[in-house]
Enzyme design. Sequence first.
Site, mmCIF file in Angstrom:
data_model
loop_
_atom_site.group_PDB
_atom_site.id
_atom_site.type_symbol
_atom_site.label_atom_id
_atom_site.label_comp_id
_atom_site.label_asym_id
_atom_site.label_seq_id
_atom_site.Cartn_x
_atom_site.Cartn_y
_atom_site.Cartn_z
ATOM 1 N N SER A 72 18.303 -10.991 72.101
ATOM 2 C CA SER A 72 18.099 -9.646 72.676
ATOM 3 C C SER A 72 17.285 -9.733 73.974
ATOM 4 O O SER A 72 16.139 -9.271 74.037
ATOM 5 C CB SER A 72 17.461 -8.689 71.665
ATOM 6 N N GLY A 98 16.376 -21.219 70.154
ATOM 7 C CA GLY A 98 15.528 -22.339 69.732
ATOM 8 C C GLY A 98 14.060 -22.001 69.623
ATOM 9 O O GLY A 98 13.236 -22.859 69.301
ATOM 10 N N SER A 99 13.701 -20.738 69.866
ATOM 11 C CA SER A 99 12.278 -20.367 69.791
ATOM 12 C C SER A 99 11.788 -20.325 68.344
ATOM 13 O O SER A 99 10.584 -20.422 68.096
ATOM 14 C CB SER A 99 12.042 -19.007 70.477
ATOM 15 N N GLY A 100 12.711 -20.163 67.399
ATOM 16 C CA GLY A 100 12.303 -20.151 65.984
ATOM 17 C C GLY A 100 12.617 -18.856 65.255
ATOM 18 O O GLY A 100 12.162 -18.653 64.131
ATOM 19 N N LYS A 101 13.416 -17.987 65.863
ATOM 20 C CA LYS A 101 13.699 -16.673 65.258
ATOM 21 C C LYS A 101 14.332 -16.809 63.870
ATOM 22 O O LYS A 101 13.876 -16.190 62.910
ATOM 23 C CB LYS A 101 14.646 -15.850 66.163
ATOM 24 N N SER A 102 15.403 -17.596 63.772
ATOM 25 C CA SER A 102 16.111 -17.702 62.485
ATOM 26 C C SER A 102 15.212 -18.347 61.438
ATOM 27 O O SER A 102 15.135 -17.879 60.293
ATOM 28 C CB SER A 102 17.396 -18.520 62.644
ATOM 29 N N GLY A 162 13.440 -13.582 71.274
ATOM 30 C CA GLY A 162 12.948 -14.810 71.894
ATOM 31 C C GLY A 162 14.125 -15.685 72.290
ATOM 32 O O GLY A 162 15.279 -15.427 71.916
ATOM 33 N N LEU A 163 13.796 -16.726 73.033
ATOM 34 C CA LEU A 163 14.824 -17.633 73.533
ATOM 35 C C LEU A 163 15.552 -18.344 72.396
ATOM 36 O O LEU A 163 15.026 -18.457 71.283
ATOM 37 C CB LEU A 163 14.168 -18.690 74.435
HETATM 38 N N1 LIG Z 1 6.267 -23.019 63.751
HETATM 39 C C1 LIG Z 1 7.609 -23.024 63.745
HETATM 40 N N2 LIG Z 1 8.273 -21.888 63.432
HETATM 41 C C2 LIG Z 1 9.637 -21.838 63.465
HETATM 42 N N3 LIG Z 1 10.411 -22.896 63.818
HETATM 43 C C3 LIG Z 1 9.804 -24.067 64.132
HETATM 44 C C4 LIG Z 1 8.379 -24.175 64.122
HETATM 45 N N4 LIG Z 1 8.045 -25.430 64.497
HETATM 46 C C5 LIG Z 1 9.211 -26.069 64.725
HETATM 47 N N5 LIG Z 1 10.267 -25.274 64.522
HETATM 48 C C6 LIG Z 1 11.682 -25.670 64.669
HETATM 49 O O1 LIG Z 1 12.240 -24.994 65.782
HETATM 50 C C7 LIG Z 1 13.634 -24.782 65.584
HETATM 51 C C8 LIG Z 1 13.932 -23.307 65.810
HETATM 52 O O2 LIG Z 1 15.304 -23.086 65.660
HETATM 53 P P1 LIG Z 1 15.884 -21.673 65.255
HETATM 54 O O3 LIG Z 1 15.063 -21.048 64.176
HETATM 55 O O4 LIG Z 1 17.358 -21.863 64.980
HETATM 56 O O5 LIG Z 1 15.686 -20.840 66.599
HETATM 57 P P2 LIG Z 1 16.437 -19.532 67.107
HETATM 58 O O6 LIG Z 1 16.977 -18.820 65.899
HETATM 59 O O7 LIG Z 1 15.352 -18.760 67.808
HETATM 60 O O8 LIG Z 1 17.497 -19.990 68.042
HETATM 61 C C9 LIG Z 1 13.966 -25.250 64.169
HETATM 62 O O9 LIG Z 1 14.523 -26.536 64.246
HETATM 63 C C10 LIG Z 1 12.587 -25.275 63.494
HETATM 64 O O10 LIG Z 1 12.512 -26.225 62.452
HETATM 65 MG MG LIG Z 2 18.967 -18.243 65.445
#
Ligand SMILES: Nc1ncnc2c1ncn2[C@@H]1O[C@H](COP(=O)(O)OP(=O)(O)O)[C@@H](O)[C@H]1O
Ligand SMILES: [Mg+2]
Length: 208
Positions: free
Chosen positions: A110, A39-43, A36-37
């Site tokens: 990815s 900031g999508s929430g992967k980590s 996913g993009l």
């Molecule tokens: N339902 C959710 N699941 C995961 N993250 C969420 C959700 N709602 C809000 N967020 C927020 O979105 C952000 C996702 O960041 P991150 O996990 O670092 O994304 P990525 O690893 O995809 O770049 C975090 O600040 C997280 O707290």
């Molecule tokens: Mg990440």
Amino acid sequence: MTTRRSDNVVWSPGHLSPAQRAASLGYGAMTVWLTGLSGSGKSTLAFALEARLLARRVHAYVLDGDNVRHGLNGDLGFSPSDRAENIRRIGHVCRLFNDAGLVVITAFISPYRKDRAWVRELHRDTRFVEVHVSTPLETCEQRDVKGLYARARAGEIPDFSGISAPYEPPESPELAVDTSASSLGDCVEAILALLERHGLRPSPGPTR
Ligand SMILES: Nc1ncnc2c1ncn2[C@@H]1O[C@H](COP(=O)(O)OP(=O)(O)O)[C@@H](O)[C@H]1O
Ligand SMILES: [Mg+2]
């Protein structure tokens, strides 16, 4: 993506089959591939899922994009060929960890279908599920957790997926979760349910 310099290498088999290792651990190894993009929430999802699995005595480990780029893949950038090499190395690390009996959760953008298809094929004889963290670009950009979208929009990051480089969404992932529409807890539950449908049978016993 076969890269082998020497013909003079021969596989040394161990004494344990994957089935024997799984029987001794009580669950089967697998790879959970989050895409996913930024900031999508992967980590966030990967680490929450890892904690849930460990609480159920399933040895899980997160391979996270930024973390892996600090070390093993620190020599790679974000060009299409470097991203392919990033995924190639991670794919093989997943297989090694699977062989050790772990559930591996990966958190890498990815962005290219070709690379994800390659890693799926690499897992053809073991369990692999692809989860699209399908949070829309607008939400990711509003979150801008690391301030990278603002810099990409300003033209400072030439290879930023979704802005200045492509993100090719999966066509048939095993699951899609949109973190703009579902809570973190609900997303983790949905992934856990998926893993159980794919044969993960963690012991229901008490947590530590
Ligand atoms: N339902 C959710 N699941 C995961 N993250 C969420 C959700 N709602 C809000 N967020 C927020 O979105 C952000 C996702 O960041 P991150 O996990 O670092 O994304 P990525 O690893 O995809 O770049 C975090 O600040 C997280 O707290
Ligand atoms: Mg990440």
